[in-house]
Design a protein around this motif. Structure first.
Motif, PDB file in Angstrom:
ATOM      1  N   ALA A   1      -2.582  -1.447  10.573  1.00 33.13           N
ATOM      2  CA  ALA A   1      -1.378  -0.722  10.150  1.00 33.13           C
ATOM      3  C   ALA A   1      -1.771   0.369   9.164  1.00 33.13           C
ATOM      4  O   ALA A   1      -2.848   0.324   8.560  1.00 33.13           O
ATOM      5  CB  ALA A   1      -0.356  -1.678   9.535  1.00 33.13           C
ATOM      6  N   HIS A   2      -0.867   1.329   8.970  1.00 33.07           N
ATOM      7  CA  HIS A   2      -1.207   2.533   8.205  1.00 33.07           C
ATOM      8  C   HIS A   2       0.042   3.095   7.546  1.00 33.07           C
ATOM      9  O   HIS A   2       1.126   3.119   8.134  1.00 33.07           O
ATOM     10  CB  HIS A   2      -1.788   3.568   9.174  1.00 33.07           C
ATOM     11  N   THR A   3      -0.103   3.541   6.316  1.00 34.91           N
ATOM     12  CA  THR A   3       0.936   4.325   5.662  1.00 34.91           C
ATOM     13  C   THR A   3       0.316   5.643   5.258  1.00 34.91           C
ATOM     14  O   THR A   3      -0.777   5.673   4.697  1.00 34.91           O
ATOM     15  CB  THR A   3       1.575   3.587   4.471  1.00 34.91           C
ATOM     16  N   ARG A   4       0.990   6.734   5.561  1.00 33.62           N
ATOM     17  CA  ARG A   4       0.323   8.042   5.576  1.00 33.62           C
ATOM     18  C   ARG A   4       0.793   8.979   4.479  1.00 33.62           C
ATOM     19  O   ARG A   4       1.974   9.054   4.163  1.00 33.62           O
ATOM     20  CB  ARG A   4       0.559   8.717   6.932  1.00 33.62           C
TER      21      ARG A   4
ATOM     22  N   LEU B   1       0.819  -1.219   0.000  1.00 25.20           N
ATOM     23  CA  LEU B   1       0.000   0.000   0.000  1.00 25.20           C
ATOM     24  C   LEU B   1       0.850   1.266   0.000  1.00 25.20           C
ATOM     25  O   LEU B   1       0.312   2.370   0.060  1.00 25.20           O
ATOM     26  CB  LEU B   1      -0.910   0.012   1.242  1.00 25.20           C
ATOM     27  N   GLU B   2       2.163   1.116  -0.079  1.00 23.66           N
ATOM     28  CA  GLU B   2       3.020   2.290   0.096  1.00 23.66           C
ATOM     29  C   GLU B   2       2.811   3.333  -0.993  1.00 23.66           C
ATOM     30  O   GLU B   2       3.071   4.524  -0.770  1.00 23.66           O
ATOM     31  CB  GLU B   2       4.497   1.890   0.161  1.00 23.66           C
ATOM     32  N   TYR B   3       2.313   2.932  -2.153  1.00 21.94           N
ATOM     33  CA  TYR B   3       2.050   3.910  -3.206  1.00 21.94           C
ATOM     34  C   TYR B   3       0.982   4.919  -2.775  1.00 21.94           C
ATOM     35  O   TYR B   3       0.861   6.008  -3.343  1.00 21.94           O
ATOM     36  CB  TYR B   3       1.595   3.208  -4.499  1.00 21.94           C
TER      37      TYR B   3
ATOM     38  N   GLY C   1       8.775   8.392   7.926  1.00 21.18           N
ATOM     39  CA  GLY C   1       9.627   7.635   7.022  1.00 21.18           C
ATOM     40  C   GLY C   1       8.886   6.508   6.341  1.00 21.18           C
ATOM     41  O   GLY C   1       7.696   6.288   6.561  1.00 21.18           O
ATOM     42  N   ARG C   2       9.599   5.789   5.528  1.00 20.16           N
ATOM     43  CA  ARG C   2       9.004   4.700   4.755  1.00 20.16           C
ATOM     44  C   ARG C   2       8.799   3.455   5.613  1.00 20.16           C
ATOM     45  O   ARG C   2       9.388   3.302   6.675  1.00 20.16           O
ATOM     46  CB  ARG C   2       9.858   4.396   3.532  1.00 20.16           C
ATOM     47  N   ILE C   3       7.959   2.571   5.111  1.00 21.23           N
ATOM     48  CA  ILE C   3       7.526   1.404   5.862  1.00 21.23           C
ATOM     49  C   ILE C   3       8.711   0.557   6.303  1.00 21.23           C
ATOM     50  O   ILE C   3       8.822   0.179   7.480  1.00 21.23           O
ATOM     51  CB  ILE C   3       6.540   0.572   5.028  1.00 21.23           C
ATOM     52  N   ASN C   4       9.604   0.228   5.385  1.00 22.97           N
ATOM     53  CA  ASN C   4      10.730  -0.639   5.730  1.00 22.97           C
ATOM     54  C   ASN C   4      11.618  -0.028   6.810  1.00 22.97           C
ATOM     55  O   ASN C   4      12.161  -0.739   7.661  1.00 22.97           O
ATOM     56  CB  ASN C   4      11.562  -0.959   4.487  1.00 22.97           C
ATOM     57  N   ASP C   5      11.755   1.301   6.780  1.00 24.50           N
ATOM     58  CA  ASP C   5      12.572   1.968   7.798  1.00 24.50           C
ATOM     59  C   ASP C   5      11.930   1.844   9.177  1.00 24.50           C
ATOM     60  O   ASP C   5      12.622   1.601  10.180  1.00 24.50           O
ATOM     61  CB  ASP C   5      12.751   3.453   7.438  1.00 24.50           C
TER      62      ASP C   5
END
Length: 475
Positions: free
Chosen positions: A76-79, A28-30, A55-59
């Motif tokens: 979980a969430h990517t913003r 979902l990082e896009y 920062g990015r998910i992997n970090d």
């Protein structure tokens, strides 16, 4: 635009859901990449563990050793920031005062400011600047009043306004995730001994191929062996809506479209709606209009597509606000460097907020006494930080090189500025202003209708052109 994912599982079937959450969020990082976070219900203790950061998910996963923790479920969430700058505090998930409720959210809570004030008066302590945090505290307040979590969640849905896809986990109910959808997308993944929820299908496709799309206005909860849906207080039968997806994961990451460009064209209606909703729930237009009203000269600048959005702004400023605007491509800022700009306002348009030519124009105007209004899609980027006022679009990240949704949202935001100034300086009556803003409010519907009308014609034209060796474009 943000990305959310959640998992609940029977521990006898899936002993640890953390790897599923991590992998799902990566896909979902896009949808956003300025911060990321996880809320895990720990195996055995059922404590709520929250790990989040800028920062990015992997970090984030590496910094907090997320994958070493065992969870019976989690969210979980990517913003992509819309309220509050990208930092650790503003990253999702958000929790209540007791650390028992966690929420992730994609969208905009329109009435969050008034809700926050009411909750603070009741003693709730807010940690972030986000609109999302009001959700956890509202739920906590309803629980204090004696409601069950399910009752509290339904009260919440009746109170919050705006666009949202919400997922909530409660440590005292470790095998259940509550969810609700209004406008922002949400999909349920049906597994064997587990259930998932996410912003789109690709994040779950590695684990299941059976899905139910949550319709607008629906809410409910998932458990390892159960999906429960409601709308307007009545249970919704969903089994006939189950779809089995045959896409490859590679195809699904683009939502089934052959490339991101086409996907982002189709996202334009939602981006317009979210931009309008965000502007309507803030004071950005009012503050920008007030600054413009005090200017003797108004300039607008941008590079590429942003410059063309500026030309539209200049047109509407002349037509509606009766104020002339001087547009220039940002790389030509040197032409205006030696002028006294103490009575000037520069409107600087940059999707990323980092466009170097536009940033140089901003700094040049400010060094000559000018004031700056930024129009940007990225909270906390350089140009908004250096501007006096910022008007934000809410288009979400754009991967395709050619601008689609970012251009339309810029035009919408800039038109809103011109309309607000026209009302401010009496070039437009209050009734005329309201009608014009109602038209802007429907921009998403208009874009959707236009896309629908065009699809068949575009397909026929593409079919006729695919065998041609050369194409000549005149104009």
């Amino acid at each position: 635009m943000c990305g959310i994912v959640g998992v609940v599982a029977d521990p006898e079937v899936i002993g640890n859901t953390t790897p599923m959450l991590v992998q799902g969020l990566r896909r979902l990082e896009y949808r956003g990449y300025d911060s990321a976070g996880f809320a895990l219900v720990e195996c055995g203790s059922y404590r709520l563990l929250v790990f989040k950061d800028k920062g990015r998910i992997n970090d984030v996963v590496k910094s907090y050793n997320v994958e070493r923790h065992c969870a019976v479920g989690g969210i979980a969430h990517t913003r992509w920031a819309t309220h509050g700058e990208p930092n650790t505090i503003n990253a999702h998930p958000h929790i209540d005062c007791r650390g028992e409720i966690a929420v992730v959210h994609n969208g905009i809570i329109k009435n969050f400011a008034e809700l926050r004030q009411l909750l603070e008066e009741k003693g709730h302590v807010f940690r972030s600047e986000t609109d999302t945090e009001v959700i956890t505290h509202l739920l906590e307040e309803y629980l204090r009043s004696g409601s069950s979590m399910w009752e509290a969640f339904k009260k919440l849905i009746r109170v919050i306004e705006g666009a949202y896809a919400v997922a909530v986990i409660y440590s005292r109910e470790p095998h259940r995730i509550y969810f609700a959808r209004r406008v922002s997308p949400l999909v349920i993944g049906l597994g064997e001994g587990f259930m998932m929820i996410a912003s789109d299908i690709p994040s779950m496709l590695q684990y299941t191929r059976r899905f139910v799309a949550v319709n607008d206005g629906e809410y409910g909860y998932i458990e390892p062996y159960r999906l429960y849906l409601e709308k307007d207080g009545r249970e919704v039968e969903w089994r006939h809506r189950v779809m089995t997806v045959t896409w490859s994961i590679e195809d699904a990451e683009k939502g089934g479209y052959p490339h991101y460009m086409l996907k982002e064209i189709m996202e334009q209606p939602r981006a317009l709606f979210e931009t309008y909703t965000g502007l309507a729930s803030s004071q950005e237009l009012e503050i920008a209009a007030k600054l413009l009203s005090s200017a003797e000269r108004i300039f607008v600048t941008g590079a590429g597509t942003s410059y063309h959005a500026g030309l539209v702004f200049a047109y509407y400023m002349a037509r509606m606000a009766r104020r002339p605007v001087i547009p220039f491509i940002s790389s030509e800022y040197l032409a205006y460097r030696d002028m006294d700009h103490s009575s000037s306002v520069l409107v600087a348009i940059s999707q990323s907020g980092e466009t170097i030519d536009t940033l140089q124009a901003v700094r040049s105007f400010k060094s000559s006494g000018g004031r700056v209004i930024a129009v940007s899609n990225v909270i906390g980027s350089t140009i908004p930080r250096e501007a006096d006022v910022t008007v934000y679009t809410r288009a979400g990240p754009e991967i395709g090189v050619a601008a689609t949704k970012t251009f339309l949202t810029q035009v919408l935001a800039l038109t809103g500025v011109a309309l607000t100034l026209a009302r401010y300086n009496d070039s437009m009556t209050q009734n005329e202003y309201k009608k014009a803003m109602d038209t802007l409010k429907n921009a998403g519907h208009a874009a959707s209708a236009g896309i629908d009308r065009s699809i068949r014609a575009v397909e026929l034209l593409a079919s006729s052109l695919r065998s041609k060796g050369n194409i000549y474009v005149l104009g």
